[in-house]
Scaffold this active site. Structure first.
Site, PDB file in Angstrom:
ATOM      1  N   LYS A 202       0.821  -1.220   0.000  1.00 57.76           N
ATOM      2  CA  LYS A 202       0.000   0.000   0.000  1.00 57.76           C
ATOM      3  C   LYS A 202       0.855   1.271   0.000  1.00 57.76           C
ATOM      4  O   LYS A 202       0.732   2.131   0.869  1.00 57.76           O
ATOM      5  CB  LYS A 202      -0.951   0.008   1.204  1.00 57.76           C
ATOM      6  CG  LYS A 202      -1.876  -1.199   1.300  1.00 57.76           C
ATOM      7  CD  LYS A 202      -2.789  -1.109   2.521  1.00 57.76           C
ATOM      8  CE  LYS A 202      -3.707  -2.307   2.633  1.00 57.76           C
ATOM      9  NZ  LYS A 202      -2.998  -3.547   3.032  1.00 57.76           N
TER      10      LYS A 202
ATOM     11  N   ILE B   5       5.005  10.827  -2.073  1.00 61.59           N
ATOM     12  CA  ILE B   5       5.055  11.755  -3.193  1.00 61.59           C
ATOM     13  C   ILE B   5       5.243  10.949  -4.477  1.00 61.59           C
ATOM     14  O   ILE B   5       5.756   9.819  -4.436  1.00 61.59           O
ATOM     15  CB  ILE B   5       6.163  12.808  -3.015  1.00 61.59           C
ATOM     16  CG1 ILE B   5       7.541  12.126  -2.957  1.00 61.59           C
ATOM     17  CG2 ILE B   5       5.914  13.652  -1.765  1.00 61.59           C
ATOM     18  CD1 ILE B   5       8.697  13.119  -2.941  1.00 61.59           C
TER      19      ILE B   5
END
Length: 231
Positions: free
Chosen positions: A62, A66
């Site tokens: 998961k 950025i």
């Protein structure tokens, strides 16, 4: 099976126990999910061992960061040779698009790239606690639509949302569903659950199942029974 629907969650306290389980099941009968705990403890070498045993791996980490950092992590997963990898849809379109683009050089060998929408443990009160006023189902649709528009292959979602998502986003958009419990199994810490047959009938493409298989006395038999029910 050419494309097994069951993904077994390898949630074990140690590597030896996980590998002992893997030795008891046929590679073609399922795929394996490696999550944060086992990957943090045993790293890429553990995934390589599963590959050596002939298994396909869903790397369930998961990623959420950025765009540059997230996409590089996704590329690292592709280098590892996993079958599927995921990111958090709440990271936004730029993050997801960057992760998609970095996989293009891998062509047909690239892993499936999917996104997490709303964790299956979350209810409306949990969403409200983090400032999201809509119901889980509405937020799932919002994030799944964003995921498709970002060019990803599908999403992780609960089976209750599968019919809605297939209708809204099309049959080719892949739905990976945790919270699956065979008839007679305890719900555990999942709040939105269905049986395998119910989930596939609702539109789920792949089913994540953990303890009902991994803690079974005869996991191969349980897996065979589930696969037969889906045939």
């Amino acid at each position: 099976m050419l494309d097994p629907k069951v993904i077994v969650a390898l949630d074990y306290p140690n590597q030896d126990a996980a590998l002992a389980f893997v030795d008891r099941i046929e590679p073609g009968s399922c795929r394996l999910k490696v999550g944060k705990e086992m990957f943090t403890l045993y790293g890429p070498d553990f995934v390589r061992k599963l590959h050596e045993c002939g298994h396909s791996v869903f790397l369930d980490l998961k990623f959420h960061d950025i765009p540059n950092t997230c996409s590089r992590a996704v590329a690292a997963a592709a280098e590892l040779g996993v079958w599927m990898v995921n990111v958090h849809a709440s990271g936004g379109e730029r993050m997801m698009a960057a992760s998609r683009d970095i996989l293009e050089p891998y062509g047909k060998d690239r892993p499936l790239l999917i996104a997490v929408t709303v964790l299956t443990s979350m209810e409306a009160s949990d969403l409200a606690g983090i400032g999201i006023a809509c119901a889980p189902q509405e937020q799932v649709l919002n994030l799944a639509t964003l995921t498709k528009n970002s060019g990803l292959d599908g999403v992780v979602c609960s089976a209750q949302e599968s019919t809605m998502l297939k209708s809204a986003l099309g049959k080719e958009f892949q739905l990976i569903t945790p919270g699956i419990r065979p008839v007679g199994s305890a719900a555990g810490d999942q709040r939105r659950v269905m049986t395998p047959v119910e989930a596939v009938s609702a539109g789920s493409d792949y089913l994540v199942i953990g303890r009902p298989i991994t803690q079974a006395t005869d996991p191969s038999a349980v897996l065979a029974e589930i696969n037969q029910s889906l045939a």
